[in-house]
Design an enzyme around this catalytic site. Structure first.
Site, PDB file in Angstrom:
ATOM      1  N   ARG A 120      38.211 -10.941 -11.361  1.00 45.90           N
ATOM      2  CA  ARG A 120      37.864 -12.247 -11.921  1.00 45.90           C
ATOM      3  C   ARG A 120      39.110 -13.107 -12.055  1.00 45.90           C
ATOM      4  O   ARG A 120      40.208 -12.600 -12.177  1.00 45.90           O
ATOM      5  CB  ARG A 120      37.236 -12.089 -13.311  1.00 45.90           C
ATOM      6  CG  ARG A 120      35.819 -11.573 -13.289  1.00 45.90           C
ATOM      7  CD  ARG A 120      35.314 -11.377 -14.698  1.00 45.90           C
ATOM      8  NE  ARG A 120      35.393 -12.619 -15.459  1.00 45.90           N
ATOM      9  CZ  ARG A 120      36.011 -12.755 -16.626  1.00 45.90           C
ATOM     10  NH1 ARG A 120      36.622 -11.725 -17.178  1.00 45.90           N
ATOM     11  NH2 ARG A 120      36.019 -13.906 -17.250  1.00 45.90           N
ATOM     12  N   LYS A 190      39.751   0.015 -19.563  1.00 39.22           N
ATOM     13  CA  LYS A 190      38.819  -0.547 -18.583  1.00 39.22           C
ATOM     14  C   LYS A 190      38.415   0.497 -17.548  1.00 39.22           C
ATOM     15  O   LYS A 190      39.246   1.099 -16.892  1.00 39.22           O
ATOM     16  CB  LYS A 190      39.467  -1.759 -17.919  1.00 39.22           C
ATOM     17  CG  LYS A 190      38.541  -2.512 -16.998  1.00 39.22           C
ATOM     18  CD  LYS A 190      38.959  -3.959 -16.827  1.00 39.22           C
ATOM     19  CE  LYS A 190      38.214  -4.601 -15.676  1.00 39.22           C
ATOM     20  NZ  LYS A 190      38.371  -6.046 -15.625  1.00 39.22           N
ATOM     21  N   ARG A 327      41.096  -8.626 -31.813  1.00 42.48           N
ATOM     22  CA  ARG A 327      42.311  -8.671 -32.651  1.00 42.48           C
ATOM     23  C   ARG A 327      42.427  -7.363 -33.401  1.00 42.48           C
ATOM     24  O   ARG A 327      41.452  -6.862 -33.962  1.00 42.48           O
ATOM     25  CB  ARG A 327      42.220  -9.821 -33.650  1.00 42.48           C
ATOM     26  CG  ARG A 327      42.621 -11.158 -33.060  1.00 42.48           C
ATOM     27  CD  ARG A 327      42.540 -12.251 -34.094  1.00 42.48           C
ATOM     28  NE  ARG A 327      41.173 -12.536 -34.492  1.00 42.48           N
ATOM     29  CZ  ARG A 327      40.739 -12.594 -35.740  1.00 42.48           C
ATOM     30  NH1 ARG A 327      41.564 -12.394 -36.745  1.00 42.48           N
ATOM     31  NH2 ARG A 327      39.480 -12.868 -36.011  1.00 42.48           N
TER      32      ARG A 327
END
Ligand code: BTN
Length: 329
Positions: A120, A190, A327
């Protein structure tokens, strides 16, 4: 000797000497050494075991269209357009797009390696040979672009369904279309990525090329190159991922069934599953994109697949495109 032949010779995981490889293939030992180095440069962890010769740290299965077909239920084989396995393409998605009008619905291309794998936002997708899966599938739609909102999120659900069919748990979805291993790094990270590219008429008909990259085996060097925490199916399965052809077949089966479901019901048919696997829900988020940078809390996705972010004042903000990170406290 071609690199594909050399990798196939090493695939069982048994050591093979340079001399044996040279005799088997009729090329010089120097030529074998050159190809070994070329595969190593591309990320294949070929070990040198002294006199015993070269070997892979684990067996691997070369992709094989016949084996993939054999692992698919017959009605789905009949639904397939093309099913092609290539040693090397620039990108399975670019190749499918170049085929354009000539490609039938549910045409699937796989490559052992990509020289210009695309992620992407113009990012590169690392595509070492033999370790992972790089697959693209074409689906045409009578509807226009608007009806395809949420398609890339639905593909995330479809990939998770394929993993579930293979008995693999422990993966979830990070908006818009990352597949993550649920554990914290170094175990998590990932696991795969999805790239959906649309072409055709805005009002319809149009076509989607769905590109999926799924990590089955990553080496330490590849994890470092990835530039972000990365994970593989080997980690989720206690060391040995399923046969690569079985994983490819499970992905293709889930894609054919899921894309048909999407054509019929749109993203609405996937929202409940997306919610179940949404890793950003109730998480403190940092977002950045065309609208600038801001913080908020993940509050699911809307019917079009936009991310809902709860702001500090309690209001909801809808985000169509942004880079999102969770976060840490
Ligand atoms: C991302 O997370 O950035 C999306 C990655 C998509 C990678 C796949 S691999 C198969 C297909 N071919 C490509 O060039 N890209 C997609």
């Amino acid at each position: 000797m071609q690199p594909a032949q050399l990798l196939a010779a090493l695939a069982p995981g048994e050591p093979l000497s340079g001399a044996a490889l040279a005799a088997q293939t009729g090329v010089t030992r120097a030529a074998i050494w050159k190809q070994i180095e070329a595969l190593r440069t591309r990320g294949v962890p070929i070990e040198a075991r002294g006199a015993a010769g070269y070997r892979l740290p684990w067996p691997l299965q070369m992709l094989d269209a016949g084996q993939i077909r054999a692992a698919l239920p017959a009605p789905l084989v009949r639904s397939l357009g093309a099913l092609e396995v290539h040693w090397e393409l620039d990108s399975t998605s670019s190749e499918l797009q170049r085929r354009g009008a000539q490609a039938a619905d549910f045409s699937v291309l796989l490559a052992e390696t990509q020289t210009a794998g695309r992620g992407r936002r113009g990012r590169e997708w690392l595509s070492p040979p033999g370790l992972n899966l790089y697959l693209s599938c074409l689906k045409r739609f009578e509807q226009g672009f608007a009806a395809l909102a949420g398609l890339s999120l639905a593909i995330g659900v479809i990939v998770l369904r394929a993993l579930e069919d293979l008995g693999i748990a422990g993966a979830g979805l990070k908006w818009p279309n990352d597949l993550l291993a649920v554990a914290e790094p170094p175990q998590g990270g990932k696991l795969g990525g999805i790239l959906v590219e649309l072409s055709g008429e805005y009002q319809g008909p149009c076509a989607a090329v769905v590109g999926i990259g799924l990590n089955l085996r990553l080496t330490t060097a590849l994890r470092e190159q990835a530039g972000q925490p990365a994970c593989d199916l080997a980690t989720l399965t206690g060391g040995t991922p399923p046969d690569r052809n079985r994983v490819a077949a499970a992905l293709i089966a889930a894609l054919i069934n899921g894309l048909r479901q999407f054509e019929r019901d749109g993203f609405a048919g996937f929202t409940a599953d997306y919610e179940r696997h949404d890793l950003l829900r109730d998480q403190p988020l940092q977002l950045s994109g065309a609208l600038g940078a801001f913080n908020g809390t993940g509050a699911g996705v809307d019917a079009r697949g936009a991310l809902r972010v709860r702001m500090a004042d309690g209001s909801l903000r809808l985000v169509d495109s942004a880079d999102v990170t969770v976060r840490r406290a």
